[in-house]
Scaffold this motif. Structure first.
Motif, mmCIF file in Angstrom:
data_model
loop_
_atom_site.group_PDB
_atom_site.id
_atom_site.type_symbol
_atom_site.label_atom_id
_atom_site.label_comp_id
_atom_site.label_asym_id
_atom_site.label_seq_id
_atom_site.Cartn_x
_atom_site.Cartn_y
_atom_site.Cartn_z
ATOM 1 N N GLN A 61 0.828 -1.449 -0.085
ATOM 2 C CA GLN A 61 0.347 0.479 -0.014
ATOM 3 C C GLN A 61 1.150 1.141 0.225
ATOM 4 O OE1 GLN A 61 -2.779 -0.543 3.448
ATOM 5 N NE2 GLN A 61 -3.875 -1.396 1.772
ATOM 6 N N TYR A 101 -5.820 -8.510 -9.471
ATOM 7 C CA TYR A 101 -6.340 -9.246 -8.240
ATOM 8 C C TYR A 101 -5.191 -8.708 -8.026
ATOM 9 C CZ TYR A 101 -9.018 -12.169 -11.992
ATOM 10 O OH TYR A 101 -9.663 -12.701 -12.855
ATOM 11 N N VAL A 102 -5.746 -8.773 -6.043
ATOM 12 C CA VAL A 102 -5.269 -8.502 -4.599
ATOM 13 C C VAL A 102 -5.325 -10.394 -4.041
ATOM 14 C CG1 VAL A 102 -4.515 -7.643 -2.587
ATOM 15 C CG2 VAL A 102 -5.442 -6.278 -5.114
ATOM 16 N N ILE A 164 -8.766 -11.273 -1.950
ATOM 17 C CA ILE A 164 -9.443 -10.935 -1.543
ATOM 18 C C ILE A 164 -9.690 -8.924 -2.150
ATOM 19 C CG2 ILE A 164 -8.332 -11.738 0.594
ATOM 20 C CD1 ILE A 164 -6.268 -8.562 0.503
ATOM 21 N N ASP A 165 -9.366 -8.316 -3.248
ATOM 22 C CA ASP A 165 -9.908 -7.429 -4.165
ATOM 23 C C ASP A 165 -9.589 -7.868 -5.122
ATOM 24 O OD1 ASP A 165 -10.993 -5.098 -5.083
ATOM 25 O OD2 ASP A 165 -9.489 -4.158 -4.086
ATOM 26 N N ARG A 166 -10.612 -7.038 -6.350
ATOM 27 C CA ARG A 166 -10.345 -7.210 -7.392
ATOM 28 C C ARG A 166 -10.539 -6.339 -8.609
ATOM 29 N NH1 ARG A 166 -12.812 -13.308 -8.296
ATOM 30 N NH2 ARG A 166 -12.588 -13.116 -6.239
ATOM 31 N N SER A 167 -9.997 -6.230 -10.052
ATOM 32 C CA SER A 167 -11.026 -5.760 -10.192
ATOM 33 C C SER A 167 -12.140 -5.804 -11.275
ATOM 34 C CB SER A 167 -9.803 -4.635 -11.781
ATOM 35 O OG SER A 167 -9.585 -6.231 -12.367
ATOM 36 N N GLU A 168 -13.143 -4.366 -11.580
ATOM 37 C CA GLU A 168 -14.166 -4.216 -11.981
ATOM 38 C C GLU A 168 -14.125 -6.052 -13.709
ATOM 39 O OE1 GLU A 168 -16.192 -1.135 -12.752
ATOM 40 O OE2 GLU A 168 -15.972 0.018 -10.646
ATOM 41 N N ASP A 172 -14.525 -13.330 -11.648
ATOM 42 C CA ASP A 172 -15.113 -13.505 -10.272
ATOM 43 C C ASP A 172 -15.985 -15.213 -10.236
ATOM 44 O OD1 ASP A 172 -17.065 -13.436 -11.496
ATOM 45 O OD2 ASP A 172 -18.064 -11.863 -11.102
#
Length: 224
Positions: A61, A101-102, A164-168, A172
């Motif tokens: 971050q 993606y994270v 835990i996170d991903r772009s639009e 998925d």
């Protein structure tokens, strides 16, 4: 389509910058893998995978000033204008689409065999967890099998990560991914058998859905 050489030139340009980022402790590594095509691939199937690794969420971050690093790395080798053009424009000419993606590491074995090198092969499996004990099954039942096969020389590394996170625009329908770093001339895997193992395996299979593996071949590697 038709832009692979331009794309690889871009990755080579960034590879030197990432080496400096690792040297400065801004990240721990960066790996570019080419995906082996599979029968039935859709037109927008990914062709390359890039893994940027960090020691912690805090390190990730804090961000990286890529232009500052690029100017340092290519000082006397490229003009400032050429560097800025590579940073700002070439990406869009070379890439049709990028999905981000994270991942957070849930569990992992040791990594045998030293640094990841160009030409090394691995596989990924996307998984969708179906029960709360999915991660425990992977860590307490499957991880020991992977560790035994590392000792036998059949595997170099096993990692379970959670998205835990991903772009639009990212895919998925899955929650986790497993990474297996392979070896050359792999022997037969040693997997337990018998009634107890069969029951444990039933538990693993009931805890998640798993997609077929995808093979990746390393084309660039930068690590600590």
């Amino acid at each position: 389509e038709g832009g692979e050489q331009e794309y690889l030139a871009l990755e080579e340009f960034f590879s030197a910058i990432n080496k400096e980022a690792v040297k400065q402790g801004l990240q721990t590594g960066r790996y570019v893998y080419k995906r082996t095509p599979k029968e039935g691939d859709e037109a927008n199937a990914p062709e390359y995978f890039i893994f940027n690794t960090y020691s912690s969420m805090e390190q990730m971050q804090q961000g990286i000033n890529w232009q500052e690093l690029a100017l340092k790395v290519y000082k006397g080798k490229m003009s400032k204008r050429a560097i800025t053009r590579m940073l700002d424009n070439s990406r869009y000419n070379a890439e049709k689409e990028r999905r981000s993606y994270v991942f957070k590491v849930v569990d992992a074995t040791i990594r045998a065999g030293g640094a990841v090198k160009v030409g090394d092969k691995g596989t990924i499996n996307l998984m969708n967890k179906k029960s709360d004990d999915f991660e425990k099954y992977e860590s307490e039942v499957w991880k020991p099998v992977a560790e035994k096969n590392i000792l036998l020389g059949n595997l170099r590394h096993w990692v379970l990560v959670e998205a835990i996170d991903r772009s639009e625009n990212a895919y998925d329908g899955w929650t986790h991914m497993v990474w297996n770093l392979g070896v050359k001339n792999q022997g037969g895997w040693d997997v337990p058998s018998g009634f107890k193992w069969d029951k444990l395996w039933e538990g693993i299979e009931s805890s998640r859905d798993m997609a077929d593996s995808t093979e990746l071949t390393c084309v660039y590697s930068t690590e600590d």
